[in-house]
Design a protein around this motif. Structure first.
Motif, PDB file in Angstrom:
ATOM      1  N   VAL A 427      16.567 -33.123 -12.749  1.00 44.82           N
ATOM      2  CA  VAL A 427      15.781 -34.113 -13.482  1.00 44.82           C
ATOM      3  C   VAL A 427      14.895 -34.942 -12.586  1.00 44.82           C
ATOM      4  O   VAL A 427      15.211 -35.218 -11.434  1.00 44.82           O
ATOM      5  N   GLN A 428      13.784 -35.324 -13.169  1.00 46.57           N
ATOM      6  CA  GLN A 428      12.803 -36.120 -12.461  1.00 46.57           C
ATOM      7  C   GLN A 428      12.678 -37.425 -13.214  1.00 46.57           C
ATOM      8  O   GLN A 428      12.333 -37.428 -14.402  1.00 46.57           O
ATOM      9  N   ALA A 429      12.986 -38.517 -12.557  1.00 46.23           N
ATOM     10  CA  ALA A 429      12.924 -39.798 -13.255  1.00 46.23           C
ATOM     11  C   ALA A 429      11.473 -40.160 -13.506  1.00 46.23           C
ATOM     12  O   ALA A 429      10.571 -39.733 -12.796  1.00 46.23           O
ATOM     13  N   VAL A 430      11.289 -40.944 -14.552  1.00 46.44           N
ATOM     14  CA  VAL A 430       9.959 -41.476 -14.814  1.00 46.44           C
ATOM     15  C   VAL A 430      10.152 -42.949 -15.108  1.00 46.44           C
ATOM     16  O   VAL A 430      11.063 -43.340 -15.819  1.00 46.44           O
ATOM     17  N   GLY A 431       9.295 -43.784 -14.509  1.00 45.41           N
ATOM     18  CA  GLY A 431       9.518 -45.220 -14.607  1.00 45.41           C
ATOM     19  C   GLY A 431      10.860 -45.524 -13.992  1.00 45.41           C
ATOM     20  O   GLY A 431      11.315 -44.813 -13.100  1.00 45.41           O
ATOM     21  N   ARG A 432      11.485 -46.554 -14.470  1.00 47.42           N
ATOM     22  CA  ARG A 432      12.843 -46.801 -14.029  1.00 47.42           C
ATOM     23  C   ARG A 432      13.790 -46.226 -15.091  1.00 47.42           C
ATOM     24  O   ARG A 432      13.900 -46.726 -16.200  1.00 47.42           O
ATOM     25  N   GLY A 433      14.439 -45.153 -14.724  1.00 52.05           N
ATOM     26  CA  GLY A 433      15.236 -44.414 -15.692  1.00 52.05           C
ATOM     27  C   GLY A 433      16.540 -45.081 -16.042  1.00 52.05           C
ATOM     28  O   GLY A 433      17.205 -44.672 -16.982  1.00 52.05           O
ATOM     29  N   MET A 434      16.934 -46.031 -15.261  1.00 53.94           N
ATOM     30  CA  MET A 434      18.242 -46.672 -15.482  1.00 53.94           C
ATOM     31  C   MET A 434      18.058 -48.155 -15.731  1.00 53.94           C
ATOM     32  O   MET A 434      17.554 -48.872 -14.931  1.00 53.94           O
TER      33      MET A 434
ATOM     34  N   ASN D  37      11.727 -39.596 -29.442  1.00 51.94           N
ATOM     35  CA  ASN D  37      10.677 -40.070 -28.541  1.00 51.94           C
ATOM     36  C   ASN D  37      11.120 -41.342 -27.836  1.00 51.94           C
ATOM     37  O   ASN D  37      11.588 -42.282 -28.480  1.00 51.94           O
ATOM     38  N   THR D  38      10.981 -41.360 -26.528  1.00 53.58           N
ATOM     39  CA  THR D  38      11.317 -42.570 -25.767  1.00 53.58           C
ATOM     40  C   THR D  38      10.193 -42.815 -24.775  1.00 53.58           C
ATOM     41  O   THR D  38       9.332 -41.955 -24.571  1.00 53.58           O
ATOM     42  N   ARG D  39      10.257 -43.971 -24.146  1.00 50.97           N
ATOM     43  CA  ARG D  39       9.212 -44.239 -23.143  1.00 50.97           C
ATOM     44  C   ARG D  39       9.419 -43.375 -21.901  1.00 50.97           C
ATOM     45  O   ARG D  39       8.596 -43.363 -20.998  1.00 50.97           O
ATOM     46  N   PHE D  40      10.538 -42.702 -21.836  1.00 46.80           N
ATOM     47  CA  PHE D  40      10.765 -41.805 -20.690  1.00 46.80           C
ATOM     48  C   PHE D  40      10.618 -40.330 -21.094  1.00 46.80           C
ATOM     49  O   PHE D  40      11.305 -39.455 -20.562  1.00 46.80           O
ATOM     50  N   GLY D  41       9.788 -40.073 -22.043  1.00 48.71           N
ATOM     51  CA  GLY D  41       9.576 -38.686 -22.453  1.00 48.71           C
ATOM     52  C   GLY D  41      10.162 -38.423 -23.828  1.00 48.71           C
ATOM     53  O   GLY D  41      10.748 -39.311 -24.445  1.00 48.71           O
ATOM     54  N   HIS D  42       9.988 -37.190 -24.334  1.00 49.21           N
ATOM     55  CA  HIS D  42      10.596 -36.878 -25.624  1.00 49.21           C
ATOM     56  C   HIS D  42      11.568 -35.718 -25.500  1.00 49.21           C
ATOM     57  O   HIS D  42      11.495 -34.896 -24.590  1.00 49.21           O
ATOM     58  N   PHE D  43      12.481 -35.684 -26.457  1.00 50.71           N
ATOM     59  CA  PHE D  43      13.672 -34.843 -26.339  1.00 50.71           C
ATOM     60  C   PHE D  43      13.932 -34.146 -27.666  1.00 50.71           C
ATOM     61  O   PHE D  43      14.072 -34.808 -28.692  1.00 50.71           O
ATOM     62  N   LYS D  44      13.959 -32.819 -27.611  1.00 53.73           N
ATOM     63  CA  LYS D  44      14.156 -32.053 -28.846  1.00 53.73           C
ATOM     64  C   LYS D  44      15.637 -32.013 -29.206  1.00 53.73           C
ATOM     65  O   LYS D  44      16.479 -31.671 -28.376  1.00 53.73           O
ATOM     66  N   HIS D  45      15.925 -32.330 -30.465  1.00 51.79           N
ATOM     67  CA  HIS D  45      17.316 -32.306 -30.917  1.00 51.79           C
ATOM     68  C   HIS D  45      17.947 -30.939 -30.674  1.00 51.79           C
ATOM     69  O   HIS D  45      19.095 -30.835 -30.245  1.00 51.79           O
ATOM     70  N   GLU D  46      17.192 -29.898 -30.992  1.00 54.31           N
ATOM     71  CA  GLU D  46      17.814 -28.566 -30.919  1.00 54.31           C
ATOM     72  C   GLU D  46      18.221 -28.208 -29.499  1.00 54.31           C
ATOM     73  O   GLU D  46      19.154 -27.429 -29.298  1.00 54.31           O
TER      74      GLU D  46
END
Lengths: 434, 358, 434, 358
Positions: A427-434, D37-46
């Motif tokens: 995984v590659q973090a984006v922004g502050r991931g935590m 959808n999040t500010r850290f990317g989006h994530f498919k449920h499946e």
């Protein structure tokens, strides 16, 4: 399931005394239980009542059930014993005056009360006594003072508390029989020697159980340096469904608190498995390679030898079973209450915990958990560890005089809570991931 | 010696606070021929003369020691000989700061109580300020008055024997140097430590400043007192009524032993090897190929921690069992803070308010 | 002494807004002070009132003195401006409904209120408004709810607070002029950026001043990394009698907060002396050996050169004076508020403090003071150091609804307090001497 | 997925709590075709199906991540989509422990509110216990009922739409598996989170256990409610009445830069020597024998800290000025704990009491 409602023979119970002191006693049928200066009672007289019932010792260890320890004392029937009764009155008056004038050395305000009491006639004291009997005299005097006189002001709250407490200790011969649950056991040990519980408070125990998500049927990995109080709390919540693997650092685990839990040894043995650190670190080495004998060989053995064989076989199986259980891992929580440094054992424990399950570590000192949290900050297997502190502040609830208690125990401990997760290398973090 | 300024060298007649331990400080007036007896030896007053404040003093027999401290209102509070309930420093310090008690402030205090807060007020308002303190209870009044005189505080502090709830705050013959330039008491700040402050609040009008904002703080242990106080303040034109609690904690730096799980494992191995040797000859039939051999069963008692000999540095992790001295160089330690074992969770509720001149 | 009673021209004052926001402004005669969305006012209109006075901006920056920021708003005189007023009512109703239904997304309970309000007729709103004017509508509605309906329960306390606060911000055009004392300055900076004050709370400042025994006429050694707020607090208590030697770590000390203290530069210069760490560590090296010229030589100089000479002479004297003052030591307290590690500077500072005088060190973090206390534990020159923590918990005091505020600032800092003593080499402890 | 026991692998239809950050956890029901959808990317449920609970999941575009957490009542409480005021874990955990809510306990809760505490109760009492929860407010009741059903909690939890202060707690047609062996509701523990608990206290008699001690906890934010509650409890035969407050703090481990005074001195010397060189030629007449020469006067501004270049490790002590990253290996650091910047100082007062069968 054991009876948690009714006071039952052969149970260990908690006896609460008016002094806020506590005793753990076993209720053996026909037995007599001595409470020191508070008197004694016969076990048979309390059986069948509901847990939580209070009693007053009247005479010759006879009991009268009462509403609560602080219920107003009813008139005594000893008015026939005139001489003694009169003597009592004198003694009480003397004692009050002495007590109060002694206090006045430390608290000028109480001079007022002292002199008031000195002015009380025998009749008045008699009246006071009649209206609420000995154990209530203090309360009544204070009541009168409050009503009639502003000199009895807040300056004397410390004294009041001390005074009332002392009065209760001296004059009340009362007690409550409580069910001995984990909270009561904790209270009992805290009262005796809080260091044995690493100073853990009841509220911190509650947080520990809740954040660890302890529930029936779970499989838990536990270090319990409190002699089994935490283990008992877990077994209560699990209703003895599921398993606790208890990690210990000696030849045998110490869970002496369970002796008073009213849980049978069989039940404990079936639900609680012991393992020591060496067995966790070197499982293959520590497993027992038990050499079985054939049916024929066994038949040839003499009886004592054969039973020794079976005993050893069971022990080997038990040890191998728990070692394998820990090897398999996937525990529903790891819970730790120990003075061992968490940074030295966590690396061996973390892999044993199932995904998304909690890891909770107790310490007396925030600084220990601070170090631990930093230690974990680079370990991606524990998500968002935090340190929690919970403190309960009790109040005095006499209507008209409600305020927090003036003092309380300072210690209580801290817990660190994190969640076991499976990090992904890619995984590659984006922004502050935590 | 004075609460208004420090001096350096102890003279006959000075008030000295003999620091014996953290929980034991004794106030003494240095008097020829007298001796201070403590559990750490005894100390002749005359030997104190000429020593510096702050100096460590040896016992007369050559052992034990005390420290000779200069009085401050806060140290005095801790060393009060007959201690009544006092306003603790956490509270008093906040009250002062919040109500802006500084050099020059004119303060009303009722009641005087142990006069401990009176000392703080006197110190803080200094020569330019004034403290008017009232005590209802006669023996307490007499003792406080004596103490204020002995401590040289009557230059800016006037104590009156009075039930302010009945008689109010006005003083018939205020000494000239206590009269404000605006006339009378002219207080900027009022502190009420009374069982029923609401009866005193109604009496304040004539003694408060007519030219500036006046702050009040009512100090009450019970919430019901607060409720009545808030009502009374509202009725009598006070504004910005705010209730707070102050909590104070004292922490000590301590050391906690760092017990390494690795040491536990070493120890377990050590036990096994020692036990293994002892029983080797007795074992037959159940031996395993390279793996641990089965140990003799021992009594499965609940007796807990086995006592084993300490086998050297870093190897025995039983700090609690063996009474190792805190900080013992044979072990490793973590610096930790420890709160008092019994903490003060409540002193009183503090109700603050202000009033502007009408 | 400066006037702390009456709002005076050319003073810096604190303006408090209903939003709990604060502004520091200088009251220049004839000036106009803008308060953003709250409006503006003319300085001349507030001069002569007592500090603490509140005002309402009525129209065209005109002011009406009011009892307090939370005084019930009187009927507005704008009933003549019918159209606007009616429009207002609609806007207010809309705004209320919108506000409340917005909230309902986050708080189901408030749905009740939303629907109640939606059921209010214009007349009812009008009535509500008349009975307390716009800024009070919220309070009145809530009052009604409380009286008439249990649905308005404690669940909405967060919402209530938020709601009331928002209402006040939106509808009130009020402000208070406060004297800018050290507490107010602290509050102001805390509000702006608490890190500039190293998170020190007002209660901790109070403890610091009290434990340091700051009083008129004292001579104090101070490190103040807050830009002078602590220095200001000390000067207040000292009534500008005595001396503060301010240790700094740059070429010049930063005490910018004093700019707003209404203390003259001359006064500050005479009471506050600056010294840097190099001057403390190498005093003889850092003293200025100023070569004086003779009267004759000076007379020969041209005027600009001569005045430069005098300026330099004064500066040299000042520097030498403060270096010597620190060399002499015997300060009445050492007070420190800095992010420098105390263990690195305390060894140089302890000898400068007089016997039996306090040493107080502030830190944002208990861990810093923990380290410091351990560092001092072997230094017999500091008696009984302890770490103190003071926290104030404010309450909501609406009668019938008294409770502690739900949230507050978490930080506040810690102080370590010890007493400077003179150890004796020869003493022999008996028992535990400390 | 169940609140009663953990499962290991995520399946379609499961409730997953997507941990995005410490302050942002989103509950999702894994549904084919849907996207988080999040500010850290989006994530498919499946893509979640077949992953393990606890697994870190990469964003669909190859960057960003979330963690897929298994629901617990406490995590659910933190991730509630439309959050009303809830009973926080510090409070709920203490209430459970103190009133001995364990597997098998029969609990009454009024009102349900956000049903967050209901989840905790259901989890803790397990299959052997029962939770009777009452909600007056209809939309809230409907939402809570739906949620309890979706979460599989209705096996041990019965929600009733009721104003208990008016209508009491008795339920006409209790499902057979909710009837106690002693008959009826038969509660061991009562939790009242109501604006006027004193009106509900009078209605409890018929639904409480007749064979064992019953504990009650009333949860009220204001002290006046407590006062009325205490009175009502006393009048109705409750004993051991005790009022408490629970305070909870969350601490984070952080690092604070250790700034050494020695570095400050080095720096000051450096400034002097550089300045000294620059002005040497301009200086005349005022030089001193071996001592520091007089520096040029500079503007005595209050502008504060001078910005100077960082001259290497351990030499520049300006952590705050220059935005050094916490933990930067070029500096030394102290481990410190930091509390939340805004703390919860009050949730509610908790009034506890017990009652014995008459």
């Amino acid at each position: 399931m054991k009876d948690r409602s009714t006071i039952t023979e052969n149970h260990y119970v908690l006896v609460r005394l008016p002094s806020a002191g506590m005793k753990v006693v076993e209720l053996r049928k026909g037995g007599n239980i001595a409470l020191g200066k508070f008197g004694a009672f016969n076990v048979d007289d309390v059986l069948g009542y509901t847990y939580g019932q209070s009693f007053e010792i009247i005479d010759n260890d006879k009991l009268r059930p009462i509403k609560s320890l602080s219920e107003e004392v009813e008139m005594k029937e000893e008015s026939s014993e005139d001489v003694e009764a009169e003597g009592d009155e004198e003694i009480i008056k003397d004692r009050l005056i002495k007590m109060l004038s002694n206090s006045s050395e430390n608290n000028q305000n109480i001079i007022n009360i002292g002199s008031k009491i000195q002015k009380l006639t025998n009749e008045e004291i008699d009246e006071l006594k009649k209206s609420g009997a000995t154990s209530n005299i203090g309360q009544l005097i204070i009541q009168k003072m409050i009503e009639g006189h502003e000199g009895f002001d807040k300056k004397t709250i410390f004294s009041q508390q001390k005074y009332l407490k002392r009065k209760q200790e001296k004059f009340l011969r009362r007690f409550t029989i409580d069910y001995l649950g984990s909270s009561q056991m904790l209270q009992y040990y805290l009262e005796k020697d809080s260091s044995k519980l690493l100073d853990m408070s009841e509220e911190t125990l509650g947080s520990l159980m809740t954040y660890s998500n302890v529930k029936p049927g779970g499989k838990y990995l536990l270090i319990d340096e409190t002699g089994g109080v935490i283990l008992y709390s877990m077994l209560e919540r699990m209703n003895c469904e599921g398993t606790v693997v208890l990690i210990h650092e000696n030849e045998h685990a110490n869970y002496s608190a369970l002796k008073h839990s009213n849980l049978s040894d069989d039940l404990i043995r079936s639900k609680v498995k012991m393992i020591n650190w060496l067995q966790i670190l070197e499982p293959e080495n520590e497993k027992i390679d038990f050499q079985s004998f054939s049916e024929a060989e066994l038949n040839e053995m003499k009886a004592p030898k054969r039973s020794q064989y079976y005993r050893r076989q069971k022990r080997a199986n038990d040890i191998n079973e728990v070692i394998e259980m820990v090897q398999q891992g996937n525990f529903d929580a790891f819970i730790s209450i120990t003075t061992l440094d968490p940074t030295t054992y966590l690396p061996f424990v973390i892999p044993k915990v199932g995904g998304s399950r909690p890891i909770t570590v107790y310490s007396q000192f925030k600084e220990t958990l601070l170090q631990t949290q930093h230690f974990l900050s680079s370990d991606k297997r524990i998500l968002a560890p935090s340190i929690f502190e919970t403190r309960v502040r009790p109040y005095q609830t006499i209507p008209g005089r409600i305020h927090p208690l003036m003092t309380m125990r300072g210690y209580g401990g801290y817990i660190m809570v994190g969640t076991r997760v499976f990090p992904k290398e890619s995984v590659q973090a984006v922004g502050r991931g935590m | 010696m004075s609460f208004f300024s420090y001096k350096d060298v102890i003279e006959e007649g000075d008030l000295v606070l003999a620091f014996i331990s953290r929980t034991d400080t004794k106030p003494i007036t240095v008097t020829k021929g007298q001796i201070l007896n403590t559990r750490f030896g005894h100390f002749k007053h005359e030997d104190m003369v000429g020593l510096k404040y702050g100096e460590q003093m040896e016992g007369a027999k050559g052992y034990g020691f005390i420290h000779l401290l200069h009085p401050t209102p806060e140290l005095w509070t801790l060393s009060l000989p007959h201690r009544t309930q006092i306003v603790y420093t956490h509270d008093s310090a906040y009250i002062m700061q919040r109500l802006n008690v500084i050099s020059g402030t004119r303060v009303i205090e009722a009641g005087t109580g142990s006069a401990s807060f009176t000392h703080s007020f006197a110190r803080t308002v200094g020569a330019a300020g004034r403290v008017f303190t009232y005590e209802f209870h006669e023996p307490r009044y007499i003792e406080a008055k004596k103490e204020l005189e002995e401590h040289g505080l009557t230059t800016n502090t006037l104590i009156t024997h009075r039930d302010v709830c009945e008689g109010g705050f006005e003083i018939a013959n205020i000494p000239a140097n206590f009269v404000s330039k605006n006339g009378g008491i002219d207080a900027d700040m009022v502190f009420l430590d009374l069982p029923s402050p609401w009866t005193a609040i109604t009496q304040l009008d004539s003694v408060m400043s007519k030219t500036s904002k006046v702050g009040v703080c009512c100090f009450s242990p019970c919430i019901e007192q607060v409720q009545k106080t808030v009502e009374a303040l509202q009725e009598h034109g006070w504004i910005n009524i705010e209730l707070v609690e102050v909590s104070g904690r004292r922490w000590e730096a301590r050391k906690d032993m760092i017990r390494d799980m690795g040491d536990v494992v070493k120890r377990l191995k050590d036990i096994q090897s020692r036990r293994g040797k002892g029983i080797e000859t007795r074992k037959r039939g159940y031996l395993a190929n390279g793996k641990r051999q089965l140990e003799e069963e021992t009594d499965d008692s609940d007796s807990g921690v086995n006592k084993l000999p300490n086998t050297g540095k870093g190897f025995n992790p039983f700090g609690r069992g063996e009474r190792v001295k805190e900080g013992d160089a044979n072990y490793t330690w973590r610096n930790v803070t420890k709160v008092e074992s019994e903490i003060k969770t409540h002193t009183s509720y503090l109700t603050f308010a202000i009033r502007l001149p009408c």
